[in-house]
Design a protein around this motif. Structure first.
Motif, PDB file in Angstrom:
ATOM      1  N   LEU A   5      -7.266   8.697 -33.787  1.00  0.00           N
ATOM      2  CA  LEU A   5      -5.807   8.220 -34.321  1.00  0.00           C
ATOM      3  C   LEU A   5      -6.015   7.181 -35.624  1.00  0.00           C
ATOM      4  CD1 LEU A   5      -3.002   8.990 -34.369  1.00  0.00           C
ATOM      5  CD2 LEU A   5      -2.699   7.252 -32.690  1.00  0.00           C
ATOM      6  N   VAL A   6      -6.753   6.083 -35.341  1.00  0.00           N
ATOM      7  CA  VAL A   6      -6.820   5.234 -36.517  1.00  0.00           C
ATOM      8  C   VAL A   6      -7.382   5.635 -37.718  1.00  0.00           C
ATOM      9  CG1 VAL A   6      -7.949   2.843 -37.153  1.00  0.00           C
ATOM     10  CG2 VAL A   6      -6.950   3.231 -34.703  1.00  0.00           C
ATOM     11  N   PRO A   7      -8.735   6.373 -37.749  1.00  0.00           N
ATOM     12  CA  PRO A   7      -8.946   6.973 -38.969  1.00  0.00           C
ATOM     13  C   PRO A   7      -8.021   8.157 -39.698  1.00  0.00           C
ATOM     14  CG  PRO A   7     -10.561   7.237 -37.605  1.00  0.00           C
ATOM     15  CD  PRO A   7      -9.540   6.639 -36.769  1.00  0.00           C
ATOM     16  N   LEU A   8      -7.080   8.892 -38.778  1.00  0.00           N
ATOM     17  CA  LEU A   8      -6.464   9.916 -39.303  1.00  0.00           C
ATOM     18  C   LEU A   8      -5.190   8.999 -39.810  1.00  0.00           C
ATOM     19  CD1 LEU A   8      -5.534  12.799 -39.340  1.00  0.00           C
ATOM     20  CD2 LEU A   8      -4.560  12.322 -37.214  1.00  0.00           C
ATOM     21  N   LEU A   9      -4.732   8.018 -39.240  1.00  0.00           N
ATOM     22  CA  LEU A   9      -3.445   7.369 -39.884  1.00  0.00           C
ATOM     23  C   LEU A   9      -3.813   6.488 -41.046  1.00  0.00           C
ATOM     24  CD1 LEU A   9      -2.196   5.688 -36.548  1.00  0.00           C
ATOM     25  CD2 LEU A   9      -1.119   7.602 -37.781  1.00  0.00           C
ATOM     26  N   LEU A  10      -5.155   5.894 -41.158  1.00  0.00           N
ATOM     27  CA  LEU A  10      -5.683   5.240 -42.330  1.00  0.00           C
ATOM     28  C   LEU A  10      -5.729   6.207 -43.268  1.00  0.00           C
ATOM     29  CD1 LEU A  10      -6.676   2.636 -43.203  1.00  0.00           C
ATOM     30  CD2 LEU A  10      -8.692   3.053 -42.184  1.00  0.00           C
ATOM     31  N   ALA A  11      -6.284   7.425 -43.332  1.00  0.00           N
ATOM     32  CA  ALA A  11      -6.402   8.303 -44.116  1.00  0.00           C
ATOM     33  C   ALA A  11      -5.039   8.978 -44.799  1.00  0.00           C
ATOM     34  CB  ALA A  11      -7.431   9.447 -43.882  1.00  0.00           C
ATOM     35  N   THR A  12      -4.141   9.135 -44.039  1.00  0.00           N
ATOM     36  CA  THR A  12      -2.737   9.518 -44.321  1.00  0.00           C
ATOM     37  C   THR A  12      -2.272   8.441 -45.188  1.00  0.00           C
ATOM     38  OG1 THR A  12      -2.563  10.603 -42.154  1.00  0.00           O
ATOM     39  CG2 THR A  12      -0.591  10.264 -43.644  1.00  0.00           C
ATOM     40  N   ASP A  13      -2.120   7.322 -44.758  1.00  0.00           N
ATOM     41  CA  ASP A  13      -1.466   5.871 -45.509  1.00  0.00           C
ATOM     42  C   ASP A  13      -2.239   6.092 -46.998  1.00  0.00           C
ATOM     43  OD1 ASP A  13      -0.636   3.214 -46.104  1.00  0.00           O
ATOM     44  OD2 ASP A  13      -2.726   2.694 -46.091  1.00  0.00           O
ATOM     45  N   GLN A  14      -3.791   6.020 -47.285  1.00  0.00           N
ATOM     46  CA  GLN A  14      -4.339   5.916 -48.357  1.00  0.00           C
ATOM     47  C   GLN A  14      -3.987   7.226 -49.207  1.00  0.00           C
ATOM     48  OE1 GLN A  14      -6.469   3.005 -49.575  1.00  0.00           O
ATOM     49  NE2 GLN A  14      -4.995   2.266 -47.992  1.00  0.00           N
ATOM     50  N   ILE A  15      -4.029   8.206 -48.749  1.00  0.00           N
ATOM     51  CA  ILE A  15      -3.931   9.530 -49.314  1.00  0.00           C
ATOM     52  C   ILE A  15      -2.370   9.468 -49.943  1.00  0.00           C
ATOM     53  CG2 ILE A  15      -3.128  12.003 -49.313  1.00  0.00           C
ATOM     54  CD1 ILE A  15      -5.868  11.952 -47.429  1.00  0.00           C
ATOM     55  N   SER A  16      -1.367   9.148 -49.259  1.00  0.00           N
ATOM     56  CA  SER A  16      -0.029   8.716 -49.713  1.00  0.00           C
ATOM     57  C   SER A  16       0.082   7.556 -50.759  1.00  0.00           C
ATOM     58  CB  SER A  16       0.928   8.427 -48.621  1.00  0.00           C
ATOM     59  OG  SER A  16       0.770   7.056 -48.212  1.00  0.00           O
ATOM     60  N   LYS A  17      -0.733   6.726 -50.816  1.00  0.00           N
ATOM     61  CA  LYS A  17      -0.721   5.762 -51.905  1.00  0.00           C
ATOM     62  C   LYS A  17      -1.110   6.205 -52.991  1.00  0.00           C
ATOM     63  CE  LYS A  17      -0.647   1.644 -48.596  1.00  0.00           C
ATOM     64  NZ  LYS A  17      -1.730   0.808 -47.987  1.00  0.00           N
ATOM     65  N   LEU A  18      -2.481   7.019 -52.969  1.00  0.00           N
ATOM     66  CA  LEU A  18      -3.172   7.558 -54.274  1.00  0.00           C
ATOM     67  C   LEU A  18      -1.945   8.622 -54.841  1.00  0.00           C
ATOM     68  CD1 LEU A  18      -6.603   8.373 -53.014  1.00  0.00           C
ATOM     69  CD2 LEU A  18      -5.953   6.632 -54.707  1.00  0.00           C
ATOM     70  N   TRP A  19      -1.306   9.276 -54.020  1.00  0.00           N
ATOM     71  CA  TRP A  19      -0.270  10.073 -54.598  1.00  0.00           C
ATOM     72  C   TRP A  19       0.755   9.390 -55.245  1.00  0.00           C
ATOM     73  CZ3 TRP A  19       4.834  10.225 -53.293  1.00  0.00           C
ATOM     74  CH2 TRP A  19       5.785  11.164 -54.086  1.00  0.00           C
ATOM     75  N   ALA A  20       1.278   8.368 -54.595  1.00  0.00           N
ATOM     76  CA  ALA A  20       2.172   7.567 -55.347  1.00  0.00           C
ATOM     77  C   ALA A  20       1.677   6.983 -56.680  1.00  0.00           C
ATOM     78  CB  ALA A  20       2.859   6.309 -54.287  1.00  0.00           C
ATOM     79  N   LEU A  21       0.598   6.459 -56.592  1.00  0.00           N
ATOM     80  CA  LEU A  21       0.257   5.829 -58.060  1.00  0.00           C
ATOM     81  C   LEU A  21       0.120   6.948 -59.081  1.00  0.00           C
ATOM     82  CD1 LEU A  21      -2.558   3.616 -56.498  1.00  0.00           C
ATOM     83  CD2 LEU A  21      -0.749   2.964 -57.779  1.00  0.00           C
ATOM     84  N   ARG A  22      -0.465   8.304 -58.675  1.00  0.00           N
ATOM     85  CA  ARG A  22      -0.400   9.266 -59.820  1.00  0.00           C
ATOM     86  C   ARG A  22       0.959  10.123 -59.946  1.00  0.00           C
ATOM     87  NH1 ARG A  22      -5.499  10.205 -56.678  1.00  0.00           N
ATOM     88  NH2 ARG A  22      -7.219   9.610 -58.181  1.00  0.00           N
ATOM     89  N   SER A  23       1.999   9.880 -59.055  1.00  0.00           N
ATOM     90  CA  SER A  23       3.174  10.559 -59.017  1.00  0.00           C
ATOM     91  C   SER A  23       4.353   9.571 -59.444  1.00  0.00           C
ATOM     92  CB  SER A  23       3.361  11.546 -58.048  1.00  0.00           C
ATOM     93  OG  SER A  23       2.210  12.274 -57.852  1.00  0.00           O
ATOM     94  N   LEU A  24       4.848   8.560 -59.172  1.00  0.00           N
ATOM     95  CA  LEU A  24       5.640   7.723 -59.243  1.00  0.00           C
ATOM     96  C   LEU A  24       5.737   6.463 -60.165  1.00  0.00           C
ATOM     97  CD1 LEU A  24       6.260   7.195 -55.381  1.00  0.00           C
ATOM     98  CD2 LEU A  24       7.226   9.152 -56.880  1.00  0.00           C
ATOM     99  N   ASP A  25       6.908   6.161 -60.704  1.00  0.00           N
ATOM    100  CA  ASP A  25       6.978   5.069 -61.670  1.00  0.00           C
ATOM    101  C   ASP A  25       8.082   4.065 -60.998  1.00  0.00           C
ATOM    102  OD1 ASP A  25       9.478   5.757 -62.314  1.00  0.00           O
ATOM    103  OD2 ASP A  25       8.385   7.467 -63.575  1.00  0.00           O
ATOM    104  N   PRO A  26       8.111   2.919 -61.429  1.00  0.00           N
ATOM    105  CA  PRO A  26       9.117   1.553 -60.834  1.00  0.00           C
ATOM    106  C   PRO A  26      10.757   2.211 -60.924  1.00  0.00           C
ATOM    107  CG  PRO A  26       7.700   0.788 -62.625  1.00  0.00           C
ATOM    108  CD  PRO A  26       7.510   2.375 -62.596  1.00  0.00           C
ATOM    109  N   ILE A  27      10.899   3.516 -61.463  1.00  0.00           N
ATOM    110  CA  ILE A  27      12.211   3.879 -61.559  1.00  0.00           C
ATOM    111  C   ILE A  27      12.706   4.605 -60.190  1.00  0.00           C
ATOM    112  CG2 ILE A  27      14.212   5.173 -62.799  1.00  0.00           C
ATOM    113  CD1 ILE A  27      12.196   4.586 -65.347  1.00  0.00           C
TER     114      ILE A  27
END
Length: 142
Positions: A5-27
């Motif tokens: 569970l810990v590595p799965l949750l950790l991977a989910t968190d990090q993948i979501s953050k990489l997606w956010a960095l590539r797809s989102l802005d401060p608006i």
């Protein structure tokens, strides 16, 4: 359970953050009713406290995450306690990776511009884990 569970949750968190960095802005962008996606570089902790100390906050988060991981590996725990501590471990390690690797935490979940600080999955994991531990059936379960 924690070994998976810990590595799965950790991977989910990090993948979501990489997606956010590539797809989102401060608006803020509406995503679901009551949920916006807003990219924030958070140099502090919850509610923007202790800004400007990412290295020491990262070290502290890393130590907490490894201490919880060690406890999970050695203790005989019931499934609710194990789930709660696994969530908290993944949350601590996920934000430690950001603080030590980037110098700030990637936040992007926003329940309404100005209503609540923007947060991420790691933050959610920690909060859900704490809630599970505080619930009466979580405490008595072991």
């Amino acid at each position: 359970m924690p070994t998976v569970l810990v590595p799965l949750l950790l991977a989910t968190d990090q993948i979501s953050k990489l997606w956010a960095l590539r797809s989102l802005d401060p608006i803020p962008k509406p995503f679901l009713p009551g949920l916006y996606l807003t990219l924030v570089h958070n140099t502090g902790v919850a509610f923007g406290l202790l800004k400007g100390n990412p290295f020491w906050l990262g070290v502290f988060s890393l130590l907490v995450g490894f201490a919880l991981l060690l406890y999970l590996a050695r203790a005989r725990l019931g499934w609710i306690t194990s789930l709660a501590l696994s969530l908290m471990t993944a949350g601590a390690l996920g934000n430690a990776i950001d603080r030590l690797g980037r110098g700030w935490v990637v936040d992007f979940l926003d329940i309404g511009p100005g209503l609540w600080p923007v947060f991420n999955l790691a933050d959610s994991f920690v909060v859900i884990g704490v809630i599970l531990l505080l619930l009466p059936w979580g405490r008595s379960q072991g």
